[in-house]
Design an enzyme around this catalytic site. Structure first.
Site, PDB file in Angstrom:
ATOM      1  N   THR A  73       0.836  -1.204   0.000  1.00 15.78           N
ATOM      2  CA  THR A  73       0.000   0.000   0.000  1.00 15.78           C
ATOM      3  C   THR A  73       0.870   1.253   0.000  1.00 15.78           C
ATOM      4  O   THR A  73       0.675   2.167  -0.797  1.00 15.78           O
ATOM      5  CB  THR A  73      -0.932  -0.020   1.230  1.00 15.78           C
ATOM      6  N   GLN A 169       0.914  -9.247  -6.564  1.00 18.81           N
ATOM      7  CA  GLN A 169       0.394 -10.620  -6.668  1.00 18.81           C
ATOM      8  C   GLN A 169       1.248 -11.508  -7.560  1.00 18.81           C
ATOM      9  O   GLN A 169       1.220 -12.730  -7.429  1.00 18.81           O
ATOM     10  CB  GLN A 169      -1.053 -10.607  -7.172  1.00 18.81           C
ATOM     11  N   ALA A 190       5.951  -8.181   0.854  1.00 20.24           N
ATOM     12  CA  ALA A 190       6.560  -9.420   1.363  1.00 20.24           C
ATOM     13  C   ALA A 190       5.525 -10.499   1.691  1.00 20.24           C
ATOM     14  O   ALA A 190       5.753 -11.676   1.437  1.00 20.24           O
ATOM     15  CB  ALA A 190       7.398  -9.106   2.604  1.00 20.24           C
ATOM     16  N   HIS A 191       4.374 -10.083   2.269  1.00 19.06           N
ATOM     17  CA  HIS A 191       3.496 -11.124   2.829  1.00 19.06           C
ATOM     18  C   HIS A 191       2.746 -11.937   1.780  1.00 19.06           C
ATOM     19  O   HIS A 191       2.101 -12.931   2.106  1.00 19.06           O
ATOM     20  CB  HIS A 191       2.536 -10.542   3.882  1.00 19.06           C
ATOM     21  N   THR A 227      12.737   4.815  10.785  1.00 16.75           N
ATOM     22  CA  THR A 227      13.680   3.743  11.132  1.00 16.75           C
ATOM     23  C   THR A 227      13.228   2.441  10.485  1.00 16.75           C
ATOM     24  O   THR A 227      12.049   2.083  10.535  1.00 16.75           O
ATOM     25  CB  THR A 227      13.751   3.586  12.676  1.00 16.75           C
ATOM     26  N   CYS A 314     -15.674  -6.115   1.931  1.00 12.80           N
ATOM     27  CA  CYS A 314     -16.566  -5.681   3.003  1.00 12.80           C
ATOM     28  C   CYS A 314     -16.053  -4.380   3.576  1.00 12.80           C
ATOM     29  O   CYS A 314     -14.912  -4.313   3.990  1.00 12.80           O
ATOM     30  CB  CYS A 314     -16.534  -6.712   4.117  1.00 12.80           C
TER      31      CYS A 314
HETATM   32  C1  LIG Z   1      -2.539  -6.171  -6.039  1.00 14.11           C
HETATM   33  C2  LIG Z   1      -2.279  -5.681  -4.651  1.00 14.11           C
HETATM   34  N1  LIG Z   1      -1.643  -4.516  -4.475  1.00 14.11           N
HETATM   35  C3  LIG Z   1      -1.381  -4.033  -3.255  1.00 14.11           C
HETATM   36  C4  LIG Z   1      -1.760  -4.706  -2.123  1.00 14.11           C
HETATM   37  C5  LIG Z   1      -1.460  -4.109  -0.774  1.00 14.11           C
HETATM   38  O1  LIG Z   1      -0.307  -4.695  -0.221  1.00 14.11           O
HETATM   39  P1  LIG Z   1      -0.067  -4.643   1.373  1.00 14.11           P
HETATM   40  O2  LIG Z   1      -1.041  -5.588   1.994  1.00 14.11           O
HETATM   41  O3  LIG Z   1       1.360  -5.076   1.533  1.00 14.11           O
HETATM   42  O4  LIG Z   1      -0.267  -3.224   1.786  1.00 14.11           O
HETATM   43  C6  LIG Z   1      -2.438  -5.927  -2.252  1.00 14.11           C
HETATM   44  C7  LIG Z   1      -2.907  -6.660  -1.056  1.00 14.11           C
HETATM   45  O5  LIG Z   1      -3.882  -7.349  -1.079  1.00 14.11           O
HETATM   46  C8  LIG Z   1      -2.688  -6.429  -3.550  1.00 14.11           C
HETATM   47  O6  LIG Z   1      -3.336  -7.586  -3.742  1.00 14.11           O
END
Ligand SMILES: Cc1ncc(COP(=O)(O)O)c(C=O)c1O
Length: 371
Positions: A73, A169, A190-191, A227, A314
């Site tokens: 994000t 993705q 990363a996640h 940081t 949602c």
């Molecule tokens: C295509 C896409 N962009 C950006 C994000 C946001 O990433 P983060 O959860 O690391 O803020 C997501 C998360 O679902 C995503 O699927």
């Protein structure tokens, strides 16, 4: 004994890879601010730069091109707001973190198959007098449809515009090369690839002038103050290495996904797979069970131990129809019945059996009621 639970929501977040757990566990035992000049600071700096190089290698970039952020994000916001005065154009199927980063961004339409309309993009760029930035994701998080990013970059560059690609993705699921794709900026998180949440990166081509959108300690060469989250960054680095080494696993993931789709459609011939005619991420299946709201399906599956997402998001207790399916022109009733099933490197055949059984039971029960 096979598990009774099936986690099929990998596009929401993937489990931590063991390599990331091990690296982060070690990192949590140490302290030291990478900006400090003393011994602990220098050790932290070394660890940070090693992890940066690991993330860079995932997309074949130079370490200096990596700006570490708090996630996808933030990286999307930095890309769209950090270039100064320019006209931002985003595809209609972007993640909300792109769509909402610049409120007056122009929307690039997509085809009914969920692919960005490149003719419309070229027309929009031709009509624009200000310098422009185009934002196009590499693969859609709901349908998995892969976008023609390299072609979009060529069109953008021919019109003097820059291209940002949200590769959140796609990273870890497809081979990635920022420069070959022609992206000036690229977002990673990363996640989604087995690292921890709360850490990501914006890859910025060396020639792009980017200004940070937050000020403070001048970290990340002035492009992202704050940081550094060193354990998170180290986990991101370790996950990037593991993800790059196991890209080959996705052939088996794709076979499982396709088998799941085949079995579900055999049970429910009126079900619809969105974006099925286009190249897609190997792990993603966006499927409508006509007449049964997505929320009902998600809850029924959850009661059976099967975890998936609804295509709808949602917010404040209200279910909002997927803007992705809307942009593709999917009829509202069909869009409201779409769920997203997403697999990962450890998804087993047993988990797919559970999905087929639970979704099939719901379908048969619903159709028996309707008869
Ligand atoms: C295509 C896409 N962009 C950006 C994000 C946001 O990433 P983060 O959860 O690391 O803020 C997501 C998360 O679902 C995503 O699927």
């Amino acid at each position: 004994m096979p598990s009774r639970l099936a986690y099929l929501d990998w596009n929401a977040t993937a489990p931590l890879r063991p390599e990331a757990v091990a690296a982060m566990t070690e990192a949590l035992k140490r302290h030291g601010n990478p900006s400090s000049v003393h011994r602990f600071g220098r050790e932290a700096r070394r660890a940070l730069e090693a992890a940066r190089a690991q993330v860079a290698a995932l997309v074949d970039a130079a370490p200096a091109e990596i700006v570490l952020t708090s996630g996808g994000t933030e990286a999307n916001h930095l890309a769209l707001r950090g270039l100064g005065d320019c006209r931002v154009m985003v595809s209609a199927i972007e993640h909300d973190s792109v769509r909402q980063a610049v409120p007056d961004a122009a929307m690039i339409p997509v085809t009914p198959q969920g692919v960005v309309d490149l003719v419309a993009l070229d027309r929009m760029l031709a009509a624009e007098r200000r310098p422009a930035l185009v934002s196009l994701m590499l693969a859609n998080n709901e349908t998995g449809v892969i976008q023609p990013v390299a072609e979009a970059a060529r069109i953008a560059h021919a019109r003097g515009a820059l291209l940002h690609c949200d590769a959140v993705q796609a990273a870890g699921k497809l081979p990635l090369d920022r420069a070959r794709l022609g992206c000036d900026l690229m977002t990673l998180s990363a996640h989604k690839l087995g690292g921890p949440p709360g850490i990501g990166a914006l890859v910025v081509a060396a020639e792009v002038q980017l200004t940070g959108i937050q000020s403070g300690g001048g970290q990340e060469r002035g492009r992202r103050a704050g940081t550094e989250n060193l354990p998170g960054i180290i986990g991101f680095g370790a996950a990037s290495v593991a993800a790059a080494a196991s890209l080959g696993d996705y052939a088996a993931v794709e076979a499982l996904r396709d088998e799941a789709a085949h079995r579900l459609l055999a049970i429910a011939p009126d079900a619809v797979v969105h974006g099925a005619s286009e190249p897609r991420l190997p792990n993603t299946l966006c499927l409508s069970m006509p007449g049964v709201p997505a929320a009902t399906q998600v809850m029924a599956l959850d009661l059976s131990g099967v975890m998936v997402s609804s295509g709808a998001a949602c917010s404040s207790g209200k279910v909002r129809r997927s803007h992705v399916l809307d942009a593709m022109g999917v009829a509202p009733a069909l869009a409201e019945s779409a769920i997203r099933v997403s697999l990962g490197w450890s998804t087993s055949a047993n988990e797919i059996d559970r999905l087929v059984e639970a979704w099939g039971t719901l379908y048969r029960r619903n159709r028996a009621h309707a008869a």
